[in-house]
Design an enzyme around this catalytic site. Structure first.
Site, PDB file in Angstrom:
ATOM      1  N   ASP A  89       0.845  -1.206   0.000  1.00  0.00           N
ATOM      2  CA  ASP A  89       0.000   0.000   0.000  1.00  0.00           C
ATOM      3  C   ASP A  89       0.875   1.249   0.000  1.00  0.00           C
ATOM      4  O   ASP A  89       2.045   1.208   0.370  1.00  0.00           O
ATOM      5  CB  ASP A  89      -0.956   0.008   1.200  1.00  0.00           C
ATOM      6  CG  ASP A  89      -0.247   0.078   2.551  1.00  0.00           C
ATOM      7  OD1 ASP A  89       0.785  -0.602   2.720  1.00  0.00           O
ATOM      8  OD2 ASP A  89      -0.723   0.816   3.439  1.00  0.00           O
ATOM      9  N   GLU A 154       0.015  -0.966   5.884  1.00  0.00           N
ATOM     10  CA  GLU A 154       1.088  -0.403   6.707  1.00  0.00           C
ATOM     11  C   GLU A 154       0.909   1.093   6.887  1.00  0.00           C
ATOM     12  O   GLU A 154       1.095   1.635   7.978  1.00  0.00           O
ATOM     13  CB  GLU A 154       2.448  -0.701   6.067  1.00  0.00           C
ATOM     14  CG  GLU A 154       3.639  -0.487   7.016  1.00  0.00           C
ATOM     15  CD  GLU A 154       4.105   0.961   7.115  1.00  0.00           C
ATOM     16  OE1 GLU A 154       4.769   1.301   8.101  1.00  0.00           O
ATOM     17  OE2 GLU A 154       3.791   1.769   6.205  1.00  0.00           O
TER      18      GLU A 154
HETATM   19  N1  BES Z   1       8.672   2.981   5.433  1.00  0.00           N
HETATM   20  C1  BES Z   1       8.035   3.920   6.269  1.00  0.00           C
HETATM   21  C2  BES Z   1       8.742   4.118   7.597  1.00  0.00           C
HETATM   22  C3  BES Z   1      10.181   4.526   7.464  1.00  0.00           C
HETATM   23  C4  BES Z   1      10.533   5.627   6.694  1.00  0.00           C
HETATM   24  C5  BES Z   1      11.158   3.809   8.093  1.00  0.00           C
HETATM   25  C6  BES Z   1      11.865   5.974   6.548  1.00  0.00           C
HETATM   26  C7  BES Z   1      12.473   4.174   7.964  1.00  0.00           C
HETATM   27  C8  BES Z   1      12.832   5.261   7.177  1.00  0.00           C
HETATM   28  C9  BES Z   1       6.611   3.467   6.515  1.00  0.00           C
HETATM   29  O1  BES Z   1       5.955   3.115   5.316  1.00  0.00           O
HETATM   30  C10 BES Z   1       5.818   4.591   7.073  1.00  0.00           C
HETATM   31  O2  BES Z   1       5.735   5.621   6.456  1.00  0.00           O
HETATM   32  N2  BES Z   1       5.172   4.347   8.174  1.00  0.00           N
HETATM   33  C11 BES Z   1       4.225   5.252   8.713  1.00  0.00           C
HETATM   34  C12 BES Z   1       3.532   4.449   9.759  1.00  0.00           C
HETATM   35  C13 BES Z   1       2.301   4.992  10.319  1.00  0.00           C
HETATM   36  C14 BES Z   1       1.313   5.411   9.308  1.00  0.00           C
HETATM   37  C15 BES Z   1       1.726   4.020  11.314  1.00  0.00           C
HETATM   38  C16 BES Z   1       4.916   6.453   9.297  1.00  0.00           C
HETATM   39  O3  BES Z   1       6.041   6.360   9.805  1.00  0.00           O
HETATM   40  O4  BES Z   1       4.319   7.540   9.230  1.00  0.00           O
HETATM   41 MN    MN Z   2       7.106   1.924   4.173  1.00  0.00          MN
HETATM   42 MN    MN Z   3       5.343   5.071   4.378  1.00  0.00          MN
END
Ligand code: BES
Ligand code: MN
Ligand code: MN
Length: 456
Positions: A89, A154
């Site tokens: 997603d 996610e």
């Molecule tokens: N992949 C990201 C998180 C991330 C970004 C880890 C850069 C390490 C480096 C993930 O898809 C993300 O964006 N997660 C969301 C989670 C939330 C919606 C629960 C976030 O961090 O905002």
């Molecule tokens: Mn991600």
């Molecule tokens: Mn993300």
């Protein structure tokens, strides 16, 4: 690097890029209900791909929301089992007018591929799939046992996979998780991520009157929901970035002196970060903490949007009856979403101005995590990365969140190897998201070599 799988990957790389583009054309935006069909389409196309490359027991696993994709290959007797994780997603693409090429028409420019989801996380999911394909097709087998689980929620908190993991299903029995959803610390620098922040994402609603009111007729006597909301928001954090919710920092576990010392040695140029990545006049945040500490090891509070009221062109003289803010807090090790939300909610209720009703709602949440590094999988990863990138691996944390990583540890006892290939300027969640194509290629090769090394 004498690996027939690596040779296969290099030879088939142009086709891999085309297959990534096909996945990027599907607008699988998990938060928008009108894209539920696209999420399923992305899941189906990954399942088709896993079957085609020789994975077994491939199927969609339904959740309350978007489906997960599962597949396995378990014939490496006596070898460890990896749980390969990623998400199909993506975040919404807005603001659309800032994209140089349309978000769901993947376009190559200067060695990058531009599209929503290019690096987060479809490009990295495809790197995993193409590593598995290269191993299966070139050698007829995998060096270790592999279970694949891709989720489609996610970006909206991952509730479906969280329930699934908590039920400890046989499909997730493994020795470690391989998560490709993070970044390199700097271009060309092999990186393993060993800690993530958690989060609570909330909506704060203020209601001030029976209905919208004429601001001339009632202004001066009627409370204004937007002004009250602004007053509440202004009391949540001070000018130095300190969160003012009582007790909020009580459970924070600071990083060890050793970990802080390794962060000091990372090649970090604060001015470059300010100008090229953030693009602001000045950086802000808590005094006494470095940028890396502030973004990796300190909680934060941000406001994402304040919908409602009059936002059209021109002027409308109205006192809006209702105002809502989307507010999230990032959490660090030691903190729990339940306690952080309870503290926040009771503080907001306490500081609400006279004459308005407030309601605080939790949209989703995820725990922070730090992962174990004293295990053979991390060692295998650093060996593989050294061979492919010619450098020693750096261990970093990230300020972002991947809610399921903490659950892998808590419910399944799995350490995670967070091996990702994004770059700091890849524009995650922003217009013109990209994946550096060289990192797609080296990512595939790194994942192949890692699986080979993990067998030793
Ligand atoms: N992949 C990201 C998180 C991330 C970004 C880890 C850069 C390490 C480096 C993930 O898809 C993300 O964006 N997660 C969301 C989670 C939330 C919606 C629960 C976030 O961090 O905002
Ligand atoms: Mn991600
Ligand atoms: Mn993300």
């Amino acid at each position: 690097m004498s690996s027939s799988a690596v040779d296969f990957a290099l030879k088939n790389y142009p086709r891999f890029v085309e297959e990534l583009k096909a996945l990027l054309r599907i607008p699988s935006i998990s938060t928008l209900p009108e894209h539920a069909g696209d999420c399923r389409l992305a899941a189906d196309s990954l399942a088709t791909e896993l079957k085609r490359i020789g994975m077994e027991h491939v199927r969609l696993i339904e959740t309350k929301g978007h489906p997960m994709v599962y597949g396995d290959w378990l014939h490496a007797t006596g070898k460890p089992t990896a749980l390969v994780y990623g998400h199909y997603d993506v975040q919404p693409p807005d603001p659309l007018d800032e994209w140089l090429s349309p978000p769901f028409e993947p376009t190559e420019r200067d060695g990058n591929i531009y599209a929503r989801g290019a690096v987060d996380d479809k490009g990295q999911v495809m790197a995993q799939v193409k590593a598995l394909e290269s191993l299966l097709v070139a050698t007829g087998k995998l060096p270790i046992n592999v279970r694949v689980i891709f989720e489609g929620e996610e970006e909206v908190g991952g509730e479906g996979i969280a329930d699934f993991v908590a039920s400890k299903p046989p499909e997730l029995k493994a020795d470690f998780a391989l998560v490709s959803d993070t970044e390199l610390f700097a271009p060309g620098l092999p990186t393993l991520c060993v800690g993530l922040r958690g989060m609570i994402y909330t909506e704060l609603e203020v209601r001030s009157s029976r209905t919208d009111l004429h601001s001339g007729v009632y202004g001066g006597a009627a409370p204004n929901s937007f002004v009250s909301l602004a007053q509440i928001l202004a009391k949540l954090k001070d000018e130095e970035g300190k969160i003012l919710i009582p007790g909020f920092y009580d459970d924070v576990i600071p990083p060890s002196a050793e970990e802080l010392a390794t962060w000091k040695k990372l090649p970090f140029d604060e001015e470059h970060y300010r100008i090229s990545e953030v693009g602001s006049k000045q950086l802000v945040g808590e005094k006494g903490y470095s940028v890396l500490e502030r973004t990796w090891a300190r909680p934060t509070l941000d406001v994402h949007g304040i919908p409602g009221g009059f936002t059209g062109a021109g002027a409308k003289t109205v006192i809006p009856a209702k105002a809502t803010a989307k507010v999230s807090m990032r959490l660090v090790p030691g903190m729990t979403p339940a306690k952080a939300f309870a503290l926040y909610k009771s503080f907001v209720e306490k500081i609400a101005p006279a004459g308005v009703d407030v309601e605080v709602r939790l949209i989703h949440s995820g725990d922070p995590c730090v992962v174990a590094v004293n295990n053979p999988y991390i060692q295998a990863a650093t060996r593989a990365l050294h061979e492919v990138w010619g450098k020693d691996t750096v261990f970093i944390r990230s300020g972002g969140s991947i809610p399921i990583v903490g659950d892998f540890d808590r419910h399944l006892g799995l350490p995670s190897v967070m091996m990702g290939f994004g770059l700091p300027d890849d524009n995650l969640h922003a217009p013109n998201e990209k994946f550096h194509l060289k990192n797609f290629e080296l990512g595939i090769i790194s994942l192949i070599r890692f699986m080979e090394e993990a067998a030793n």
